[in-house]
Scaffold this motif. Structure first.
Motif, mmCIF file in Angstrom:
data_model
loop_
_atom_site.group_PDB
_atom_site.id
_atom_site.type_symbol
_atom_site.label_atom_id
_atom_site.label_comp_id
_atom_site.label_asym_id
_atom_site.label_seq_id
_atom_site.Cartn_x
_atom_site.Cartn_y
_atom_site.Cartn_z
ATOM 1 N N UNK A 57 65.337 9.523 20.823
ATOM 2 C CA UNK A 57 66.297 8.447 20.576
ATOM 3 C C UNK A 57 66.929 8.509 19.200
ATOM 4 N N UNK A 58 66.247 9.118 18.245
ATOM 5 C CA UNK A 58 66.807 9.228 16.892
ATOM 6 C C UNK A 58 67.976 10.203 16.867
ATOM 7 N N UNK A 59 67.811 11.366 17.473
ATOM 8 C CA UNK A 59 68.919 12.334 17.472
ATOM 9 C C UNK A 59 70.072 11.847 18.350
ATOM 10 N N UNK A 60 69.773 10.985 19.313
ATOM 11 C CA UNK A 60 70.862 10.401 20.108
ATOM 12 C C UNK A 60 71.825 9.659 19.180
ATOM 13 N N UNK A 208 74.712 18.589 21.203
ATOM 14 C CA UNK A 208 73.285 18.734 21.522
ATOM 15 C C UNK A 208 72.929 20.195 21.795
ATOM 16 N N UNK A 209 73.928 21.015 22.034
ATOM 17 C CA UNK A 209 73.669 22.404 22.415
ATOM 18 C C UNK A 209 74.271 23.373 21.400
ATOM 19 N N UNK A 210 74.040 23.075 20.105
ATOM 20 C CA UNK A 210 74.413 23.970 19.003
ATOM 21 C C UNK A 210 75.907 24.266 18.894
ATOM 22 N N UNK A 211 76.714 23.497 19.632
ATOM 23 C CA UNK A 211 78.166 23.753 19.673
ATOM 24 C C UNK A 211 78.477 25.188 20.086
ATOM 25 N N UNK A 212 77.671 25.691 21.032
ATOM 26 C CA UNK A 212 78.049 26.950 21.689
ATOM 27 C C UNK A 212 79.405 26.727 22.341
ATOM 28 N N UNK A 213 80.241 27.752 22.375
ATOM 29 C CA UNK A 213 81.532 27.609 23.050
ATOM 30 C C UNK A 213 81.471 28.292 24.417
ATOM 31 N N UNK A 214 82.088 27.684 25.420
ATOM 32 C CA UNK A 214 82.007 28.243 26.770
ATOM 33 C C UNK A 214 82.486 29.701 26.823
ATOM 34 N N UNK A 215 83.531 30.034 26.110
ATOM 35 C CA UNK A 215 84.097 31.378 26.263
ATOM 36 C C UNK A 215 83.631 32.367 25.199
ATOM 37 N N UNK A 216 83.366 31.849 23.993
ATOM 38 C CA UNK A 216 82.851 32.735 22.935
ATOM 39 C C UNK A 216 81.532 32.135 22.494
ATOM 40 N N UNK A 217 80.497 32.370 23.270
ATOM 41 C CA UNK A 217 79.246 31.656 23.125
ATOM 42 C C UNK A 217 78.706 31.638 21.696
ATOM 43 N N UNK A 218 78.670 32.793 21.032
ATOM 44 C CA UNK A 218 78.009 32.829 19.725
ATOM 45 C C UNK A 218 78.992 32.715 18.559
ATOM 46 N N UNK A 219 80.192 32.228 18.850
ATOM 47 C CA UNK A 219 81.173 31.950 17.789
ATOM 48 C C UNK A 219 81.305 30.431 17.686
ATOM 49 N N UNK A 220 81.008 29.887 16.483
ATOM 50 C CA UNK A 220 80.920 28.435 16.351
ATOM 51 C C UNK A 220 82.028 27.868 15.477
ATOM 52 N N UNK A 221 82.739 26.898 16.001
ATOM 53 C CA UNK A 221 83.767 26.189 15.223
ATOM 54 C C UNK A 221 83.150 25.020 14.469
ATOM 55 N N UNK A 222 81.974 24.576 14.936
ATOM 56 C CA UNK A 222 81.334 23.395 14.365
ATOM 57 C C UNK A 222 79.823 23.576 14.379
ATOM 58 N N UNK A 223 79.132 22.772 13.544
ATOM 59 C CA UNK A 223 77.667 22.814 13.550
ATOM 60 C C UNK A 223 77.122 21.735 14.475
#
Ligand SMILES: *Cc1c(COP(=O)(O)O)cnc(C)c1O
Length: 371
Positions: A57-60, A208-223
């Protein structure tokens, strides 16, 4: 006589059956179907379109604050009498909590003190329902409308509770729940975000899911974070949620029995049974020692522990937290009502597995401690 713990959950429904299904099928991670089912069931229960299950509930609350874009320079109005998670999420986002004192009878944030604290930097109001009665929500929704503020509703203690017949968890932009074992329903550890806004839902799913991107999974625009709930937790959640109405009834019954047994003790304040807009759900059964009691809560709790009865103190105010004082926060804040609740309040065993006989035992021993 055995020790009476302050909380013990009830896990005698379909919990084992659903956990076995996870193990038998090998679906134990956050990818399993119970997660989706639990999200849909929780969302439906609070009249929301989307549910996003998370690890507690805290991370929510962290995710809700981040999803709303609350950041440095922003102010968020919230009660001082609550759990650290509420203020921590705001402070971690670089924003400033603006603290509101409590109402002495409902123990919730005093709604009348909010408007005068709204500045041009205000971005949101965080509603936190405390211990069993919901906050008076309607006036806050009006303020949010008038000043263009977001509403975050922390409903961690309110599964199954209603305000004017509308479910807690349905108010404002985004609401959060916890499923810690002392809540009305539990997944061991766990939390949920619910909202009607598809963009906020999508933001929370990504966060909640590390800001994985659907098309470029291991490229992150955000934390983001890893806040995923496992299928094992959700399996428990589905089994528990099937019984929520029964649990709420049982909690209300337990509260009524305590009140009946304790009502003639004049040196303590008991929880209010109901307001115009809700009936107490008694998440925990809290007591306040009146001024004439010559000892403090620590002493009362220690004496009860000698009778083998578990208790917990009330929350400690946010403006009196050493961690925030060291940060230079809340130097001029004074909230006399909440300060008194924190010093004079504690709660007695309130878990769903508590029997009527145990409630009787707690009440008898409490009487001996107080009289
Ligand atoms: C329990 C609780 C939380 C935190 O939930 P966890 O799952 O323990 O992290 C947040 N807010 C309130 C009001 C709570 O009672």
């Amino acid at each position: 006589m055995d020790f009476i713990p302050v909380n013990e959950p009830l896990l005698d429904g379909n919990e084992k059956k659903y956990l076995n299904q996870c193990i038998d099928t090998g679906w134990i991670s956050s990818e399993g179907n119970f997660v989706k089912q639990f999200e849909q069931m929780m969302a439906a229960k609070c009249d929301r379109k989307y549910g996003i299950a998370v690890s507690n509930g805290s991370v929510a609350i962290d995710a809700a604050i981040a999803a709303l874009g609350i950041t440095k320079g922003d102010e968020v109005i919230m009660p001082t009498f609550t759990i650290i998670s509420c203020a921590a999420a705001i402070v971690r986002a670089g924003a400033l909590p603006i603290l509101i004192d409590a109402d002495p009878i409902t123990w919730n944030m005093d709604v009348n003190q909010i408007e005068s604290k709204i500045t041009p930097r205000a971005k949101a109001i965080m509603i936190v329902h405390i211990y069993g009665l919901p906050v008076d929500v309607d006036p806050i929704l009006e303020l949010a409308d008038k000043y263009g503020l977001f509403i975050i509703e922390d409903a961690a203690e309110m599964h199954g509770q209603t305000y004017k017949d509308r479910p807690c968890g349905s108010f404002g932009d985004i609401s959060t729940f916890s499923f810690y074992p002392n809540k009305h329903i539990t997944t061991g550890e766990g939390g949920m975000i619910v909202t009607n806004d598809p963009k906020l839902a999508e933001r929370c799913q990504s966060l909640r899911n590390l800001c994985f991107q659907p098309h470029k999974r291991f490229v992150h625009e955000e934390l983001g974070w890893n806040m995923r709930m496992s299928n094992l937790q959700a399996a428990l959640g589905v089994a528990q949620l099937e019984r929520l109405d029964e649990f709420v009834k049982r909690k209300r019954q337990m509260g009524k029995i305590y009140t009946k047994l304790l009502t003639d003790i004049t040196t303590i304040q008991l929880p209010l049974a109901k307001t115009d807009y809700a009936e107490n759900i008694y998440w925990v059964y809290g007591l306040i020692l009146n001024d004439e009691v010559p000892f403090d809560t620590e002493t009362a709790m220690k004496k009860l522990s000698e009778y083998k009865i578990g208790t917990r103190p009330f929350f400690w105010c946010m403006h009196e937290q050493p961690v925030f004082q060291k940060m230079g926060l809340f130097e001029k804040v004074s909230c006399p009502v909440a300060e008194k609740l924190a010093r004079r309040g504690f709660y007695v065993p309130s878990g769903l597995a508590l029997t009527e006989e145990q409630i009787g035992q707690v009440s008898t021993n409490l009487r001996e401690v107080l009289l």
